[in-house]
Design an enzyme around this catalytic site. Structure first.
Site, PDB file in Angstrom:
ATOM      1  N   CYS A  65       0.871  -1.179   0.000  1.00  0.00           N
ATOM      2  CA  CYS A  65       0.000   0.000   0.000  1.00  0.00           C
ATOM      3  C   CYS A  65       0.906   1.226   0.000  1.00  0.00           C
ATOM      4  O   CYS A  65       2.098   1.103  -0.278  1.00  0.00           O
ATOM      5  CB  CYS A  65      -0.997  -0.031   1.175  1.00  0.00           C
ATOM      6  SG  CYS A  65      -0.277   0.021   2.814  1.00  0.00           S
ATOM      7  N   HIS A  98      13.996 -15.155  12.003  1.00  0.00           N
ATOM      8  CA  HIS A  98      13.556 -15.188  13.404  1.00  0.00           C
ATOM      9  C   HIS A  98      12.046 -15.256  13.571  1.00  0.00           C
ATOM     10  O   HIS A  98      11.568 -15.779  14.574  1.00  0.00           O
ATOM     11  CB  HIS A  98      14.067 -13.948  14.143  1.00  0.00           C
ATOM     12  CG  HIS A  98      15.538 -13.974  14.410  1.00  0.00           C
ATOM     13  ND1 HIS A  98      16.165 -13.081  15.243  1.00  0.00           N
ATOM     14  CD2 HIS A  98      16.520 -14.801  13.948  1.00  0.00           C
ATOM     15  CE1 HIS A  98      17.461 -13.343  15.292  1.00  0.00           C
ATOM     16  NE2 HIS A  98      17.718 -14.378  14.499  1.00  0.00           N
TER      17      HIS A  98
HETATM   18  C1  RB5 Z   1      -4.117   5.226   0.652  1.00  0.00           C
HETATM   19  O1  RB5 Z   1      -4.120   6.599   0.450  1.00  0.00           O
HETATM   20  C2  RB5 Z   1      -3.263   4.875   1.847  1.00  0.00           C
HETATM   21  O2  RB5 Z   1      -3.894   5.252   3.020  1.00  0.00           O
HETATM   22  C3  RB5 Z   1      -2.962   3.391   1.854  1.00  0.00           C
HETATM   23  O3  RB5 Z   1      -2.335   3.041   0.679  1.00  0.00           O
HETATM   24  C4  RB5 Z   1      -2.049   2.904   2.965  1.00  0.00           C
HETATM   25  O4  RB5 Z   1      -0.871   3.657   3.005  1.00  0.00           O
HETATM   26  C5  RB5 Z   1      -2.659   2.741   4.279  1.00  0.00           C
HETATM   27  O5  RB5 Z   1      -2.010   2.350   5.250  1.00  0.00           O
END
Ligand code: RB5
Length: 143
Positions: A65, A98
């Site tokens: 993400c 680990h």
């Molecule tokens: C998206 O904007 C962002 O919040 C997501 O990709 C992530 O970083 C959340 O933890």
């Protein structure tokens, strides 16, 4: 050849494409569970899809993400998943040796593609050491 399940939200989709291509070129079978565009979506949806498949297949997973934090938080809610948010090769090495991590989390807005590729390579090449570390990992499921 070994299988890797991969997923991302809109904040990680570009790095997912790069990693999938890199790992595919190395000979891994890539199971890509999306997302496939930059349209806004919810990272827990993809975290849980990938974690379910990791558990079903008994193979490693990669979740990306923007920061890597949301994916790691969601993934670690799934019993049997040990997700490690890694920003260095050392993190990747130790998360395998680990902690027997079975999901690597990365942040596309934190870690550049070249570095992320090297972190993923380290993660996938490193074996769990077992021994005293197995006892500690087993304690996760006693809670
Ligand atoms: C998206 O904007 C962002 O919040 C997501 O990709 C992530 O970083 C959340 O933890």
């Amino acid at each position: 050849m070994a299988t890797i399940v991969i997923g991302a939200d809109h904040g990680g989709v570009e790095l997912k494409k790069i990693l999938a291509a890199h790992l595919s070129a190395k000979g891994y079978e890539i199971v890509d569970l999306g997302t496939d565009s930059g349209a806004s979506c919810d990272y827990p949806v993809y975290a849980f899809k990938v974690c379910d498949e990791v558990l079903a297949r008994g193979c490693p997973g990669i979740l990306i993400c923007g920061s890597g934090i949301g994916m790691s938080m969601a993934a670690n809610r799934v019993r049997g998943i040990r997700a490690a948010l890694c920003t260095s090769e050392f993190h990747a090495l130790k998360s395998r040796e680990h902690n027997d991590a079975n999901v690597l989390c990365l942040g596309e807005r934190i870690t550049g593609a070249g570095h992320a590729t090297s972190i993923a390579d380290t993660f996938l090449a490193t074996e769990f050491e077992g021994g005293r570390h197995q006892r500690r990992v087993d304690l996760f499921d006693e809670r």
